[in-house]
Design a protein around this motif. Sequence first.
Motif, short mmCIF file in Angstrom:
data_model
loop_
_atom_site.label_atom_id
_atom_site.label_comp_id
_atom_site.label_asym_id
_atom_site.label_seq_id
_atom_site.Cartn_x
_atom_site.Cartn_y
_atom_site.Cartn_z
N GLY A 48 23.70 45.19 42.86
CA GLY A 48 24.28 45.27 41.52
C GLY A 48 25.57 44.48 41.41
N ARG A 49 25.86 44.00 40.22
CA ARG A 49 27.12 43.31 39.96
C ARG A 49 28.03 44.26 39.18
NH1 ARG A 49 26.27 37.73 40.66
NH2 ARG A 49 28.57 37.66 40.82
N PHE A 50 29.32 44.22 39.53
CA PHE A 50 30.29 45.08 38.85
C PHE A 50 31.49 44.26 38.42
CE2 PHE A 50 34.17 47.70 38.92
CZ PHE A 50 33.86 48.53 37.85
N ALA A 51 31.94 44.52 37.17
CA ALA A 51 33.10 43.83 36.61
C ALA A 51 33.94 44.80 35.80
CB ALA A 51 32.67 42.66 35.73
N VAL A 52 35.21 44.46 35.66
CA VAL A 52 36.12 45.19 34.78
C VAL A 52 36.29 44.41 33.49
CG1 VAL A 52 38.56 45.80 34.47
CG2 VAL A 52 37.38 46.45 36.56
N ALA A 53 36.33 45.13 32.37
CA ALA A 53 36.67 44.53 31.07
C ALA A 53 37.90 45.27 30.56
CB ALA A 53 35.52 44.66 30.09
N THR A 54 39.00 44.58 30.45
CA THR A 54 40.26 45.23 30.12
C THR A 54 40.99 44.51 29.00
OG1 THR A 54 42.42 45.90 31.01
CG2 THR A 54 41.46 43.92 31.95
N GLY A 55 41.79 45.27 28.28
CA GLY A 55 42.67 44.66 27.29
C GLY A 55 43.86 43.99 27.93
N ARG A 56 44.10 44.26 29.21
CA ARG A 56 45.25 43.69 29.89
C ARG A 56 45.13 42.16 30.00
NH1 ARG A 56 47.64 47.37 34.73
NH2 ARG A 56 47.11 49.45 33.94
N ALA A 57 46.28 41.51 29.96
CA ALA A 57 46.34 40.07 30.19
C ALA A 57 46.31 39.79 31.69
CB ALA A 57 47.60 39.50 29.56
N MET A 58 46.21 38.51 32.02
CA MET A 58 46.19 38.09 33.41
C MET A 58 47.35 38.69 34.20
SD MET A 58 44.86 35.92 35.73
CE MET A 58 44.06 34.65 34.79
N ALA A 59 48.57 38.53 33.67
CA ALA A 59 49.74 39.01 34.40
C ALA A 59 49.73 40.52 34.59
CB ALA A 59 51.02 38.57 33.68
N ALA A 60 49.15 41.24 33.64
CA ALA A 60 49.16 42.70 33.69
C ALA A 60 48.02 43.26 34.53
CB ALA A 60 49.09 43.28 32.28
N PHE A 61 46.94 42.48 34.71
CA PHE A 61 45.84 43.00 35.52
C PHE A 61 45.86 42.49 36.95
CE2 PHE A 61 41.35 43.01 37.01
CZ PHE A 61 41.18 44.39 37.02
N ARG A 62 46.44 41.33 37.18
CA ARG A 62 46.42 40.75 38.52
C ARG A 62 46.90 41.73 39.60
NH1 ARG A 62 45.79 36.04 40.89
NH2 ARG A 62 45.69 34.82 38.96
N PRO A 63 48.00 42.49 39.38
CA PRO A 63 48.43 43.43 40.44
C PRO A 63 47.38 44.49 40.77
CG PRO A 63 50.20 43.08 38.86
CD PRO A 63 48.96 42.48 38.26
N GLN A 64 46.45 44.75 39.84
CA GLN A 64 45.43 45.77 40.06
C GLN A 64 44.12 45.20 40.60
OE1 GLN A 64 46.25 48.93 39.70
NE2 GLN A 64 48.26 48.37 38.93
N ALA A 65 43.94 43.89 40.45
CA ALA A 65 42.64 43.29 40.76
C ALA A 65 42.19 43.57 42.19
CB ALA A 65 42.69 41.78 40.50
N SER A 66 43.12 43.55 43.13
CA SER A 66 42.75 43.77 44.53
C SER A 66 42.35 45.21 44.80
CB SER A 66 43.91 43.37 45.45
OG SER A 66 45.05 44.16 45.19
N ARG A 67 42.71 46.14 43.88
CA ARG A 67 42.36 47.55 44.06
C ARG A 67 40.94 47.85 43.59
NH1 ARG A 67 46.56 51.37 41.22
NH2 ARG A 67 45.43 52.87 42.49
N VAL A 68 40.35 46.92 42.87
CA VAL A 68 39.05 47.16 42.24
C VAL A 68 37.95 46.52 43.08
CG1 VAL A 68 37.66 46.80 40.18
CG2 VAL A 68 40.11 47.21 39.96
N PRO A 69 36.97 47.30 43.54
CA PRO A 69 35.85 46.74 44.30
C PRO A 69 34.85 46.08 43.36
CG PRO A 69 35.57 49.10 44.09
CD PRO A 69 36.89 48.76 43.44
N ALA A 70 35.12 44.84 42.99
CA ALA A 70 34.26 44.13 42.04
C ALA A 70 33.64 42.90 42.72
CB ALA A 70 35.07 43.69 40.83
N ASN A 71 32.47 42.52 42.26
CA ASN A 71 31.82 41.31 42.75
C ASN A 71 31.38 40.42 41.60
OD1 ASN A 71 29.71 42.84 41.78
ND2 ASN A 71 28.43 42.65 43.63
#
Length: 280
Positions: A48-71
Motif C-alpha cells: 500500500g501507498r501512504f501519504a499525508v495531505a495537510t494544510g501546512r506549508a512546506m516550512a510548517a510540515f518539514r519538521p514533522q515529515a521525518s516522523r511520518v512513515p510515508a512512502n
Amino acid sequence: MRFDGMLLISDFDNTLLYTEKSLGEGTPPPAMPERNLSALRRWMDQGGRFAVATGRAMAAFRPQASRVPANAPAILDNGGTIYDFSREECLWSLPLPEQAREHIASVLEAFPDLSMELYHPTGPVQAVNPSRWNDQHALLTGAGYETVTSLDASAVPSPLAKALFVSELETLEQVRKFLEVRGWAEYYELIFSSSHLLEMTARGANKGSAALRLKELLGCRQLFCVGDHCNDLPMLAAADRAFAPANAVPEVLASGASVVCHCLEGSVGAVVERLEQDLA
C-alpha cells in the motif's frame, strides 16, 4: 501484494496526530500513537501507498515529515502542492494567481485588524498583524514566521502558495462574503480549516483535486482518505472510501464518511485495521 495499487491519504493535524491541545496551550504535540505507526508499517509492507495531505506549508510540515512513515509524496498547502520529500522534488503546484496580492490588500484595508499568514513554495512563513494564535502556531510547527507590514512584491515575493486568514468565525465569514460580492471568489478555494482559520488557495487547489492527481501520478487504482475538518471534505468526497476520526467536526461526521475512534486513540491505525478486515 495485498494492498498493491491502493493509496491511503490522511490529514495530519487532529487526524494522524492530535495537535489541538498543543496549539491552544503552545506546547509540543504528543507522540504519534503506536497504533498508527504499526498499522501504517503493515500497510506499506503489503504494497500500500501512504501519504499525508495537510494544510501546512512546506516550512510548517518539514519538521514533522521525518516522523511520518510515508512512502508517497505529501500534499501540502491545503492541496496547492504535491512534494516528494524523499527526493526533495516538487511534483505539482498551483499557486495563487498574481491578482491575489491586490485582493488580499483590499481585504486588509477593509479589516485592518485581521491577522493572516502568507505561505510560499519555499522560504519562511510571513505574517501580517500577528496574533497570539500565530505565536502558538509557530511553536507547534517549529517554522516560525517573519512579520511584514506591506504586500509589495519587494516584501512579499511571488508566487504565493496560499493565504490563511486568522480571526473569529463571524469575522472570517464576513471576509469570505467580502471576496464573494466583488466576484473575486471565483479565483479561489475559500475553505475553513477550523472555526478561526479561513484557507485561501487557487481555484482547483484543494485536497480533493490533489488527492486524485497523486493517485494518478502513482498509478493507483483505489483511493482511501481520512480527515477531520471542512478542508478535508473535498478529499473525502474524492475517495473510493472515506473515513473520519470521532473528533471530526459535525460537517465531516455528517458527510457519509465511516467514523472510527478519536485521533488520540490512533484513528489512522483503526482505518488500516478496518481495511485489513474488509479487504481480506
